[in-house]
Scaffold this motif. Structure first.
Motif, PDB file in Angstrom:
ATOM      1  N   PRO A  77       0.870  -1.116   0.069  1.00 40.27           N
ATOM      2  CA  PRO A  77       0.130   0.088   0.081  1.00 40.27           C
ATOM      3  C   PRO A  77       0.914   1.125   0.069  1.00 40.27           C
ATOM      4  N   LEU A  78       0.757   2.147  -0.816  1.00 38.47           N
ATOM      5  CA  LEU A  78       1.147   3.346  -1.091  1.00 38.47           C
ATOM      6  C   LEU A  78       0.570   4.496   0.101  1.00 38.47           C
ATOM      7  N   VAL A  79       1.478   5.450   0.827  1.00 39.66           N
ATOM      8  CA  VAL A  79       1.201   6.121   1.698  1.00 39.66           C
ATOM      9  C   VAL A  79       2.333   7.137   2.014  1.00 39.66           C
ATOM     10  N   ASP A  80       1.949   8.396   1.974  1.00 40.98           N
ATOM     11  CA  ASP A  80       3.237   9.604   2.070  1.00 40.98           C
ATOM     12  C   ASP A  80       2.763  10.480   3.091  1.00 40.98           C
ATOM     13  N   LYS A  81       3.939  11.246   3.398  1.00 42.54           N
ATOM     14  CA  LYS A  81       3.680  12.513   4.438  1.00 42.54           C
ATOM     15  C   LYS A  81       4.306  13.773   3.934  1.00 42.54           C
ATOM     16  N   HIS A  82       3.576  14.729   4.347  1.00 42.13           N
ATOM     17  CA  HIS A  82       4.326  15.986   3.811  1.00 42.13           C
ATOM     18  C   HIS A  82       4.283  16.944   5.318  1.00 42.13           C
ATOM     19  N   SER A  83       5.307  17.653   5.374  1.00 36.57           N
ATOM     20  CA  SER A  83       5.571  18.551   6.330  1.00 36.57           C
ATOM     21  C   SER A  83       5.644  20.136   5.763  1.00 36.57           C
ATOM     22  N   LEU A  98      11.603   3.930   7.875  1.00 37.10           N
ATOM     23  CA  LEU A  98      10.825   3.266   9.030  1.00 37.10           C
ATOM     24  C   LEU A  98       9.385   2.535   8.422  1.00 37.10           C
ATOM     25  N   VAL A  99       8.699   3.535   7.545  1.00 34.76           N
ATOM     26  CA  VAL A  99       7.524   2.897   7.141  1.00 34.76           C
ATOM     27  C   VAL A  99       7.795   1.846   6.421  1.00 34.76           C
ATOM     28  N   ALA A 100       8.594   1.879   5.645  1.00 34.74           N
ATOM     29  CA  ALA A 100       8.741   0.904   4.515  1.00 34.74           C
ATOM     30  C   ALA A 100       9.267  -0.460   5.115  1.00 34.74           C
ATOM     31  N   ALA A 101      10.236  -0.364   6.337  1.00 40.78           N
ATOM     32  CA  ALA A 101      10.293  -1.594   7.166  1.00 40.78           C
ATOM     33  C   ALA A 101       9.020  -2.148   7.601  1.00 40.78           C
ATOM     34  N   CYS A 102       7.999  -1.235   7.985  1.00 42.15           N
ATOM     35  CA  CYS A 102       6.761  -1.786   8.727  1.00 42.15           C
ATOM     36  C   CYS A 102       5.812  -2.485   7.635  1.00 42.15           C
ATOM     37  N   GLY A 103       6.376  -2.241   6.023  1.00 38.58           N
ATOM     38  CA  GLY A 103       5.345  -3.048   5.062  1.00 38.58           C
ATOM     39  C   GLY A 103       4.618  -2.088   4.203  1.00 38.58           C
ATOM     40  N   ALA A 104       4.800  -0.604   4.263  1.00 38.68           N
ATOM     41  CA  ALA A 104       4.165   0.078   3.179  1.00 38.68           C
ATOM     42  C   ALA A 104       5.093   0.581   2.383  1.00 38.68           C
ATOM     43  N   ALA A 105       4.726   1.419   1.233  1.00 43.58           N
ATOM     44  CA  ALA A 105       5.495   2.091   0.290  1.00 43.58           C
ATOM     45  C   ALA A 105       5.560   3.401   0.416  1.00 43.58           C
ATOM     46  N   VAL A 106       6.484   4.103   0.367  1.00 45.39           N
ATOM     47  CA  VAL A 106       6.574   5.540   0.597  1.00 45.39           C
ATOM     48  C   VAL A 106       7.202   6.199  -0.538  1.00 45.39           C
ATOM     49  N   PRO A 107       6.274   6.832  -1.317  1.00 39.48           N
ATOM     50  CA  PRO A 107       6.843   7.778  -2.739  1.00 39.48           C
ATOM     51  C   PRO A 107       6.940   9.265  -2.294  1.00 39.48           C
ATOM     52  N   GLN A 108       8.004   9.534  -1.453  1.00 39.01           N
ATOM     53  CA  GLN A 108       8.276  10.662  -1.040  1.00 39.01           C
ATOM     54  C   GLN A 108       9.144  11.853  -1.792  1.00 39.01           C
ATOM     55  N   LEU A 109       8.128  12.601  -2.527  1.00 43.45           N
ATOM     56  CA  LEU A 109       8.683  13.342  -3.661  1.00 43.45           C
ATOM     57  C   LEU A 109       8.821  14.750  -2.711  1.00 43.45           C
ATOM     58  N   SER A 110       9.774  15.202  -2.580  1.00 47.62           N
ATOM     59  CA  SER A 110      10.454  16.538  -1.881  1.00 47.62           C
ATOM     60  C   SER A 110      10.919  17.543  -2.516  1.00 47.62           C
ATOM     61  N   GLY A 111      11.365  18.538  -1.861  1.00 48.95           N
ATOM     62  CA  GLY A 111      11.829  19.688  -2.380  1.00 48.95           C
ATOM     63  C   GLY A 111      13.156  20.297  -1.862  1.00 48.95           C
ATOM     64  N   ARG A 112      13.322  21.517  -2.246  1.00 51.29           N
ATOM     65  CA  ARG A 112      14.780  22.042  -1.713  1.00 51.29           C
ATOM     66  C   ARG A 112      14.296  23.265  -0.615  1.00 51.29           C
ATOM     67  N   VAL A 149      11.108   5.855  -1.556  1.00 53.62           N
ATOM     68  CA  VAL A 149      12.084   6.595  -2.248  1.00 53.62           C
ATOM     69  C   VAL A 149      11.715   8.079  -1.857  1.00 53.62           C
ATOM     70  N   ILE A 150      13.177   8.885  -1.838  1.00 49.99           N
ATOM     71  CA  ILE A 150      12.827  10.371  -1.541  1.00 49.99           C
ATOM     72  C   ILE A 150      13.579  10.851  -2.834  1.00 49.99           C
ATOM     73  N   CYS A 151      12.709  11.646  -3.465  1.00 43.10           N
ATOM     74  CA  CYS A 151      13.284  12.106  -4.748  1.00 43.10           C
ATOM     75  C   CYS A 151      12.668  13.618  -5.093  1.00 43.10           C
ATOM     76  N   ALA A 152      13.283  14.044  -6.273  1.00 43.70           N
ATOM     77  CA  ALA A 152      12.604  15.300  -6.601  1.00 43.70           C
ATOM     78  C   ALA A 152      11.394  15.004  -7.448  1.00 43.70           C
ATOM     79  N   THR A 153      10.346  16.046  -7.443  1.00 41.15           N
ATOM     80  CA  THR A 153       9.276  16.128  -8.208  1.00 41.15           C
ATOM     81  C   THR A 153       9.591  16.132  -9.495  1.00 41.15           C
TER      82      THR A 153
END
Length: 424
Positions: A77-83, A98-112, A149-153
């Motif tokens: 299951p895909l789940v994301d976070k934004h601050s 951490l969330v990946a180690a718990c069994g979910a997938a995290v597509p974290q598209l981040s910025g500068r 994954v943590i990457c650029a938009t």
């Protein structure tokens, strides 16, 4: 459709129709509406607001300006976070693995980062070899293999937002909650995640200075998520004091690795675990305790795989600043103030941040906090370390900290980190 009519409608406190919203966002993205015209509309929105229906439609129009990320079935299951951003906010770094180690997938598209708040990509680029730009195919493959994954938009994701964001920055319209909320949510919905947890910060080091404004923003974004079928939860968290003990790019990576190895500052651990619990709940994973997984070190193994998958060397030594100075206590007593904004500006002036998007950042620059709110200190005791490769920047950093770091008779108690949770 006429852009003047759209501007006048909102100027006169009337409701924009769905057709007006769809047209003006598309026309601005294509260049048919001039910057000065969109600036006038943005100011009218800031002054007169939007209702929930307008905000949902505006968000959809920005999503429709580009492509929705098609990640396919990655086996989790895909789940994301934004601050909404803060000082020392490196939570994404330990949270995604951490969330990946718990069994979910995290597509974290981040910025500068810009100004006194740090950017996730700037932090990770302190790691030798790590790259931020990935194709959609690479993102999907890494999610299936690693789980995070943590990457650029990607450039095709909500291009209307990218153009409008730059305009708001130079026209005094950044503070509009409808425009902030639709900016954040258009990118997250276009990302294709199945659930989203928002960390909405308030306090001196946050964009929203009061809990009331943070609550309004959180409620607006949760409502947008509900309107678009995206399960969304918002946590309101305090940002009057920096998160953790490290502020700066390489310094924050090192602290994140400490957390992933089962240690690190208590506030980083607390917020990481709290956000992980909410993400796992949205992903439907209820039989895993993220606190235990974090303490076990399993998330660290995922971190190493995630960094290596993007070309980075997780075992490489981090950059070290060429110049380090201490800020010492001018008297004995209790540390009663460690203002997040002051520390953030100091780190920025030392080279950890940028004033303009095209500016470079120093990987090793930043501030290390040596004491915490409520700690007893002696006169002459070091309170902070100032790290930089440009010694001439130290004077400006010290000036930023004047009045922001205070030792007095006390007592003092660090404010509670978690304030409230908003759900649809």
């Amino acid at each position: 459709m006429n852009v003047i009519d759209v501007i006048v409608t909102k100027r006169d406190r009337a409701r924009l129709s769905d057709e007006q919203i769809d047209w003006v966002v598309d026309a601005y993205t294509r260049g048919s509406v001039a910057d000065e015209q969109m600036a006038a509309l943005a100011m009218a929105i800031l002054l007169n607001g939007m209702d929930a229906g307008e905000i949902a439609r505006w968000t959809q129009a920005m999503i429709d300006s580009g492509e929705v990320l098609e990640l396919g079935d990655v086996g989790r299951p895909l789940v994301d976070k934004h601050s909404t951003g803060g000082v020392g906010d490196k939570i994404t770094l330990p949270l995604a693995p951490l969330v990946a180690a718990c069994g979910a997938a995290v597509p974290q598209l981040s910025g500068r980062g810009l100004g006194h708040t740090g950017g996730t990509l700037d932090k990770l680029e302190a790691i030798p070899g790590w790259r931020a730009s990935l194709s959609t195919e690479e993102i999907a493959a890494q999610l299936a293999d690693v789980g995070a994954v943590i990457c650029a938009t990607t450039p095709t994701l909500a291009p209307a937002d990218r153009k409008l964001y730059a305009l708001r920055d130079v026209t005094g319209t950044v503070e509009s909650i409808p425009l902030i909320a639709s900016s954040i949510m258009s990118k997250k919905i276009a990302e294709g995640t199945g659930g989203l947890v928002l960390d909405v910060k308030f306090g001196s080091g946050a964009f929203m200075k009061t809990p009331e404004r943070a609550r309004e923003l959180g409620e607006t974004m949760v409502a947008i998520g509900a309107a678009h079928g995206l399960a969304t939860t918002a946590l309101l968290t305090d940002m009057s004091v920096p998160l953790g003990r490290a502020v700066g790019n390489a310094l924050e990576v090192e602290e994140s690795v400490e957390v992933l190895r089962g240690g690190g500052p208590a506030d980083i651990v607390e917020l990481t675990v709290a956000l992980a619990r909410e993400m796992l709940a949205l992903a439907g994973i209820e039989d895993v305790d993220p606190a235990q997984v974090l303490a076990s070190g399993k998330a660290h193994a995922v971190w190493e795989r995630m960094i290596a998958a993007q070309g980075g060397d997780p075992g490489a030594p981090m950059p070290v600043a060429g110049h380090v100075e201490e800020l010492v206590a001018d008297r004995s007593g209790v540390l009663t103030r460690m203002d997040a904004y002051a520390v953030g500006v100091a780190a920025w002036r030392l080279g950890a941040g940028r004033a303009r998007k095209e500016d470079a950042v120093q990987a090793a620059a930043g501030v290390r906090l040596l004491v915490d709110i409520g700690d007893e200190v002696e006169a002459g005791q070091p309170l902070l370390e100032l790290h930089t490769d440009t010694p001439d920047a130290v004077a400006g950093a010290r000036a930023a900290l004047d009045g922001g770091v205070v030792v007095s008779d006390g007592p003092a108690v660090r404010p509670a980190l978690l304030s409230e949770t908003i759900r649809a």
